[in-house]
Motif scaffolding. Structure first.
Motif, PDB file in Angstrom:
ATOM      1  N   LEU A 179     -10.733   9.937 -17.507  1.00  0.00           N
ATOM      2  CA  LEU A 179     -10.893  10.249 -18.926  1.00  0.00           C
ATOM      3  C   LEU A 179     -10.215   9.193 -19.796  1.00  0.00           C
ATOM      4  CD1 LEU A 179     -11.908  12.224 -21.087  1.00  0.00           C
ATOM      5  CD2 LEU A 179      -9.709  13.412 -20.895  1.00  0.00           C
ATOM      6  N   GLN A 180      -9.046   8.735 -19.387  1.00  0.00           N
ATOM      7  CA  GLN A 180      -8.370   7.696 -20.144  1.00  0.00           C
ATOM      8  C   GLN A 180      -9.184   6.401 -20.156  1.00  0.00           C
ATOM      9  OE1 GLN A 180      -5.885   7.895 -22.141  1.00  0.00           O
ATOM     10  NE2 GLN A 180      -5.770   5.716 -22.593  1.00  0.00           N
ATOM     11  N   ARG A 228     -11.483  23.827 -23.563  1.00  0.00           N
ATOM     12  CA  ARG A 228     -11.966  24.308 -22.268  1.00  0.00           C
ATOM     13  C   ARG A 228     -10.870  24.049 -21.230  1.00  0.00           C
ATOM     14  NH1 ARG A 228     -15.305  22.038 -26.374  1.00  0.00           N
ATOM     15  NH2 ARG A 228     -17.356  23.039 -26.342  1.00  0.00           N
ATOM     16  N   PHE A 229     -10.220  22.911 -21.379  1.00  0.00           N
ATOM     17  CA  PHE A 229      -9.054  22.514 -20.582  1.00  0.00           C
ATOM     18  C   PHE A 229      -8.197  21.680 -21.529  1.00  0.00           C
ATOM     19  CE2 PHE A 229      -7.640  19.636 -16.791  1.00  0.00           C
ATOM     20  CZ  PHE A 229      -6.385  20.228 -16.804  1.00  0.00           C
ATOM     21  N   SER A 230      -7.076  22.214 -21.918  1.00  0.00           N
ATOM     22  CA  SER A 230      -6.299  21.621 -23.005  1.00  0.00           C
ATOM     23  C   SER A 230      -5.520  20.381 -22.565  1.00  0.00           C
ATOM     24  CB  SER A 230      -5.308  22.645 -23.563  1.00  0.00           C
ATOM     25  OG  SER A 230      -5.986  23.772 -24.075  1.00  0.00           O
ATOM     26  N   VAL A 231      -5.294  19.494 -23.527  1.00  0.00           N
ATOM     27  CA  VAL A 231      -4.528  18.269 -23.278  1.00  0.00           C
ATOM     28  C   VAL A 231      -3.149  18.598 -22.704  1.00  0.00           C
ATOM     29  CG1 VAL A 231      -3.490  16.221 -24.333  1.00  0.00           C
ATOM     30  CG2 VAL A 231      -5.743  17.008 -25.098  1.00  0.00           C
ATOM     31  N   LYS A 232      -2.505  19.632 -23.233  1.00  0.00           N
ATOM     32  CA  LYS A 232      -1.145  19.944 -22.786  1.00  0.00           C
ATOM     33  C   LYS A 232      -1.109  20.328 -21.313  1.00  0.00           C
ATOM     34  CE  LYS A 232      -0.945  24.876 -24.071  1.00  0.00           C
ATOM     35  NZ  LYS A 232      -0.218  25.888 -24.877  1.00  0.00           N
ATOM     36  N   TRP A 233      -2.177  20.954 -20.822  1.00  0.00           N
ATOM     37  CA  TRP A 233      -2.190  21.351 -19.423  1.00  0.00           C
ATOM     38  C   TRP A 233      -2.524  20.173 -18.518  1.00  0.00           C
ATOM     39  CZ3 TRP A 233       0.797  25.029 -19.514  1.00  0.00           C
ATOM     40  CH2 TRP A 233       0.658  26.157 -20.329  1.00  0.00           C
ATOM     41  N   LEU A 234      -3.363  19.248 -18.977  1.00  0.00           N
ATOM     42  CA  LEU A 234      -3.615  18.045 -18.181  1.00  0.00           C
ATOM     43  C   LEU A 234      -2.346  17.201 -18.092  1.00  0.00           C
ATOM     44  CD1 LEU A 234      -5.405  16.124 -16.608  1.00  0.00           C
ATOM     45  CD2 LEU A 234      -6.199  15.170 -18.791  1.00  0.00           C
ATOM     46  N   GLU A 235      -1.630  17.085 -19.191  1.00  0.00           N
ATOM     47  CA  GLU A 235      -0.375  16.323 -19.167  1.00  0.00           C
ATOM     48  C   GLU A 235       0.620  16.962 -18.209  1.00  0.00           C
ATOM     49  OE1 GLU A 235       3.679  15.113 -20.149  1.00  0.00           O
ATOM     50  OE2 GLU A 235       2.835  17.116 -20.446  1.00  0.00           O
ATOM     51  N   PHE A 270      -2.475  17.021 -30.799  1.00  0.00           N
ATOM     52  CA  PHE A 270      -3.738  17.337 -30.149  1.00  0.00           C
ATOM     53  C   PHE A 270      -3.567  18.155 -28.867  1.00  0.00           C
ATOM     54  CE2 PHE A 270      -4.709  12.880 -31.910  1.00  0.00           C
ATOM     55  CZ  PHE A 270      -5.023  13.385 -33.159  1.00  0.00           C
ATOM     56  N   GLY A 271      -2.374  18.636 -28.584  1.00  0.00           N
ATOM     57  CA  GLY A 271      -2.080  19.262 -27.303  1.00  0.00           C
ATOM     58  C   GLY A 271      -2.848  20.527 -27.007  1.00  0.00           C
ATOM     59  N   GLU A 272      -3.148  21.328 -28.015  1.00  0.00           N
ATOM     60  CA  GLU A 272      -3.824  22.608 -27.798  1.00  0.00           C
ATOM     61  C   GLU A 272      -5.333  22.458 -27.686  1.00  0.00           C
ATOM     62  OE1 GLU A 272      -2.316  25.405 -27.263  1.00  0.00           O
ATOM     63  OE2 GLU A 272      -0.274  24.789 -27.744  1.00  0.00           O
ATOM     64  N   GLU A 273      -5.848  21.279 -27.960  1.00  0.00           N
ATOM     65  CA  GLU A 273      -7.296  21.087 -27.980  1.00  0.00           C
ATOM     66  C   GLU A 273      -7.796  20.548 -26.641  1.00  0.00           C
ATOM     67  OE1 GLU A 273      -8.228  18.906 -31.515  1.00  0.00           O
ATOM     68  OE2 GLU A 273      -7.311  20.412 -32.792  1.00  0.00           O
ATOM     69  N   ASP A 274      -9.109  20.473 -26.495  1.00  0.00           N
ATOM     70  CA  ASP A 274      -9.691  20.052 -25.226  1.00  0.00           C
ATOM     71  C   ASP A 274      -9.273  18.637 -24.875  1.00  0.00           C
ATOM     72  OD1 ASP A 274     -11.859  20.952 -23.176  1.00  0.00           O
ATOM     73  OD2 ASP A 274     -12.345  18.862 -23.631  1.00  0.00           O
ATOM     74  N   ILE A 275      -9.275  18.347 -23.570  1.00  0.00           N
ATOM     75  CA  ILE A 275      -8.840  17.031 -23.121  1.00  0.00           C
ATOM     76  C   ILE A 275      -9.657  15.901 -23.750  1.00  0.00           C
ATOM     77  CG2 ILE A 275      -7.833  17.827 -20.972  1.00  0.00           C
ATOM     78  CD1 ILE A 275     -10.388  16.956 -19.516  1.00  0.00           C
ATOM     79  N   CYS A 276     -10.917  16.156 -24.090  1.00  0.00           N
ATOM     80  CA  CYS A 276     -11.704  15.089 -24.707  1.00  0.00           C
ATOM     81  C   CYS A 276     -11.179  14.733 -26.093  1.00  0.00           C
ATOM     82  CB  CYS A 276     -13.186  15.448 -24.759  1.00  0.00           C
ATOM     83  SG  CYS A 276     -13.628  16.827 -25.830  1.00  0.00           S
TER      84      CYS A 276
END
Length: 294
Positions: A179-180, A228-235, A270-276
């Motif tokens: 994604l990055q 759908r999958f939040s930035v904070k959880w991917l981090e 942007f942490g609560e929003e989708d990873i995109c």
């Protein structure tokens, strides 16, 4: 009909529990958020302890390692209400090392424990098409596998305790770094003047084609960053990858850099929003917005 429990009714856990209820199982439910359990139509419980008391097998899907340990071992946690032979299936993405330790602690009380993280995001949870990666006792998994089936379509037994989590983190490592790479590529091409939809078509017809890009690029173009999958959880997951890599003495320099970019995206709000939605960090730095204006 089985006596099942489910803890954690968020973006993933809520639809997963709903699938078990729809399969006509007797499902005891608990969530930190008031009203979520009642809305799903199962047996809403006041505590994880009450869920354990009503269940033969309890699934949980919570945010991080600390939450997992708390709902299992904390005051009024699952262990407090567990009968000998209870099976706890942790579908959360947490530390493999901590998960193995929890399995060992539970075994002294006669409680079976499986780590069973899943992939497929919100859509897969809603459709019952998740992929599960399972670690723990194979015989226990084979016994409870029918109870997984309303929630998923692919089930991979990965080995001893913690191995399901190692598999999930390795898969998410590719996702996070890919994604990055997409974020950097599409911002660069857009600022250079290549229309984003044309760039996506080129990617889709090249060796760089990716299911992740096919799914997320149209959302970026529409500026649809609903989680759908939040930035904070991917981090969080990428930090777990770094921790596991350190434990195993595996260098992962690309993952370390990608994780810092997601942390920066969180710092930008942007942490609560989708990873995109993490693309907005690079857009801000480059002074360029990736959109088709449709």
């Amino acid at each position: 009909m089985a006596k099942l429990g489910f803890l954690g009714l968020g973006i993933m856990g809520g639809p997963m529990a709903k699938r078990l209820v729809a399969a006509k199982h007797e499902v005891a439910l608990w969530s930190h958020s008031k009203g979520k359990a009642e809305a799903l139509g199962g047996n809403a419980c006041a505590t994880p302890r009450a869920v354990a008391e009503a269940s033969d097998c309890v699934f949980l899907c919570v945010g991080d390692t600390a939450m997992s340990r708390e709902v299992i071992f904390g005051k009024d946690g699952l262990l407090a209400g567990a009968k000998k032979g209870l099976v706890i299936v942790d579908c959360s993405t947490i530390s493999p090392k901590e998960s193995r330790q929890m399995a060992e602690e539970l075994s002294t009380s006669g409680i079976e424990f499986l780590d069973a993280p899943c992939t497929g995001s919100k859509g897969g949870a809603e459709a019952g098409t998740l992929t599960f990666m399972v670690g723990g006792n194979r015989e226990v998994f084979d016994r409870v596998k029918p109870w997984f089936e309303p929630m998923g379509k692919q089930f991979y037994y990965c080995g001893a305790s913690g191995q399901g989590l190692h598999a999930k983190l390795s898969q998410n490592m590719i996702l996070g770094n890919l994604l990055q790479a997409f974020n950097e590529s599409i911002v660069l091409s857009t600022k250079a003047g290549v229309p984003p939809e044309l760039m996506l078509e080129i990617i889709e017809n090249s060796a760089a084609k990716s299911g992740l890009v096919s799914l997320k690029a149209p959302l970026v173009f529409k500026r649809d960053f609903d989680p759908r999958f939040s930035v904070k959880w991917l981090e969080k997951d990428m930090q777990l990858m770094l921790d596991s890599a350190a434990d195993l003495n595996v260098p992962v320099p690309l993952t370390a850099l990608s994780r810092q970019m997601y942390r920066a995206a969180i710092a930008k709000g942007f942490g609560e929003e989708d990873i995109c939605g993490s693309i907005r960090l690079l857009e801000d730095l480059a002074g360029c917005e990736v959109t088709t204006n449709q």
